[in-house]
Design a protein around this motif. Structure first.
Motif, PDB file in Angstrom:
ATOM      1  N   GLU A  89       0.836  -1.208   0.000  1.00  0.00           N
ATOM      2  CA  GLU A  89       0.000   0.000   0.000  1.00  0.00           C
ATOM      3  C   GLU A  89       0.869   1.255   0.000  1.00  0.00           C
ATOM      4  O   GLU A  89       0.577   2.242  -0.667  1.00  0.00           O
ATOM      5  N   LEU A  90       1.946   1.209   0.780  1.00  0.00           N
ATOM      6  CA  LEU A  90       2.838   2.358   0.871  1.00  0.00           C
ATOM      7  C   LEU A  90       3.535   2.615  -0.461  1.00  0.00           C
ATOM      8  O   LEU A  90       3.592   3.756  -0.940  1.00  0.00           O
ATOM      9  N   LEU A  91       4.050   1.568  -1.085  1.00  0.00           N
ATOM     10  CA  LEU A  91       4.779   1.707  -2.347  1.00  0.00           C
ATOM     11  C   LEU A  91       3.871   2.150  -3.492  1.00  0.00           C
ATOM     12  O   LEU A  91       4.319   2.813  -4.430  1.00  0.00           O
ATOM     13  N   ARG A  92       2.584   1.776  -3.413  1.00  0.00           N
ATOM     14  CA  ARG A  92       1.644   2.190  -4.459  1.00  0.00           C
ATOM     15  C   ARG A  92       1.154   3.618  -4.256  1.00  0.00           C
ATOM     16  O   ARG A  92       0.336   4.112  -5.032  1.00  0.00           O
ATOM     17  N   GLY A  93       1.639   4.283  -3.207  1.00  0.00           N
ATOM     18  CA  GLY A  93       1.304   5.691  -2.990  1.00  0.00           C
ATOM     19  C   GLY A  93      -0.068   5.936  -2.414  1.00  0.00           C
ATOM     20  O   GLY A  93      -0.581   7.054  -2.456  1.00  0.00           O
TER      21      GLY A  93
END
Length: 403
Positions: A89-93
């Motif tokens: 979730e974090l990497l997908r912004g």
């Protein structure tokens, strides 16, 4: 299926004073299921547990307190629970749009790992005899849903109000899409909430069901007979309940009013201080937090003429159902699921943007209503039609048994 075994994940029930409405539902679940295990997330306001039906047991809470950030950090970090889905979730912004979203992500990560690594939960997930997992809220404990193995259990989640709308959670609810994808049945307390989630996640439609909370017949509350118009509010004292707006409205009162509030919270000082400036014809009493049984006792022994709810966001408030069951007219803002049980035949539905002057005008209109007694009888009938616990919970039990 009387031998079926159910696990209920709660915030604190049967500890503390939160989730009092779950007691009504549990009466029926205890008949439908052979054994029920409750896993509370924390103790809430008290370490004293309420009594439970004979076939219902509860574990020690997973955390002592969700407000203890040091405990949450320690329990959420020092374990081997998975972290990949949160990193995704974090990497997908998805969580970098605002500080609030980042905070929600952080809390979700810590809660998920603390819950998954707890002995109470790991024992249940490994025990094949527990057929159904029922998460009473769409946030907190249910953050672990995406991590539960495929076909491991039947999974049901109930969605109320604050746990439904992403806007009331900093614009982001951790792993919401993955949670909804894994759930077998989504139970919504309001039609409004169901439509909201379906508009964002259309795949939910095939597993969504309306399952309103309900209340029992507690008897009839009597109206005032001494020329004083008595108003009741019942809620946590938090910003979204907008009790300051009611205080501002009562500043304009031209009739004799007694306002009683039951509940406490973060806006206590602000609201009670503002109420000190009310005119002489308005009396305000703040009773603080009370157990549900004590609230019912208050309503049966004290005249009440109008129940008021001016929240900016709601599910379908159980407090409004309690008022309707006792024949008390209701004035509520047209938010969330409130319009599903409140209209002008049982009181007044007002705009979410109602001003203090307009609010006071509507209150006085009800006080002077030419058919006030009809409002009271209509309120009682509305409870019988849409809020009767007996009918609603029997339907719910049949549904969750047959997931």
């Amino acid at each position: 299926m009387p031998n079926s075994k159910l696990v209920i994940f709660t915030d604190s029930y049967p500890y503390g004073s939160a989730e009092p409405f779950l007691a009504n539902e549990l009466e029926y679940l205890a008949v439908a299921f052979g054994d029920i295990l409750i896993i509370p997330l924390n103790y809430g306001t008290s370490k004293k547990a309420q009594s439970l039906p004979a076939n219902v047991t509860c574990t020690k809470p997973i955390l002592n307190s969700t407000k203890n950030k040091a405990e949450l950090a320690k329990r959420g970090l020092l374990n081997c629970a998975p972290i990949g889905k949160y990193l995704g979730e974090l990497l997908r912004g998805k969580v970098t749009s605002s500080a609030k979203a980042m905070w929600s992500w952080s809390i979700g990560l810590l809660l998920s790992r603390a819950i998954l690594s707890s002995k109470q939960v790991s024992n249940v997930l490994e025990d094949d005899t527990y057929t159904t997992l029922y998460f009473y809220w769409g946030v907190r404990s249910s953050f672990i849903v995406p991590f539960i193995s495929e076909n491991c259990k039947n999974i049901a989640v109930r969605f109320h109000g604050s746990d439904t709308y992403e806007e009331t959670n900093g614009g982001y609810i951790p792993l919401r899409s993955q949670q909804l994808a894994k759930v077998n049945k989504c139970y919504f307390c309001s039609e409004y909430g169901r439509k909201y989630v379906e508009s964002k996640y259309p795949f939910v439609t095939k597993k969504a069901e309306i399952a309103r909370l309900g209340v029992h017949d507690r008897g009839i509350c009597q109206p005032s007979t001494d020329g004083v118009f008595r108003i009741l509010t019942l809620s946590n004292m938090v910003p979204l309940k907008r009790l300051e707006l009611l205080v501002e409205a009562l500043m304009q009162a031209s009739i004799r009013i007694e306002w009683t509030h039951i509940g406490d919270g973060e806006t206590w000082e602000v609201v009670t201080s503002a109420a000190l400036k009310l005119p002489q014809n308005v009396k305000a009493t703040f009773l603080g937090r009370q157990p549900n049984a004590q609230v019912i006792e208050y309503l049966t022994k004290n005249p009440t003429d109008l129940f008021v709810n001016v929240s900016s966001s709601e599910g379908v408030p159980v407090s409004i159902m309690e008022a309707l069951s006792m024949g008390i007219p209701v004035l509520a803002t047209a938010v969330g699921g409130s319009p599903e049980i409140v209209d002008d035949t049982v009181g007044k539905l007002v705009s979410a943007n109602v001003s203090a002057v307009e609010l006071m005008h509507e209150i006085e209109d009800i006080a002077k209503h030419r058919s006030y007694e009809t409002l009271r009888s209509n309120a009682r009938n509305r409870w019988a039609e849409r809020c009767d616990a007996s009918a609603l919970y029997q339907q719910f039990c049949q549904s969750i048994l047959n997931i």
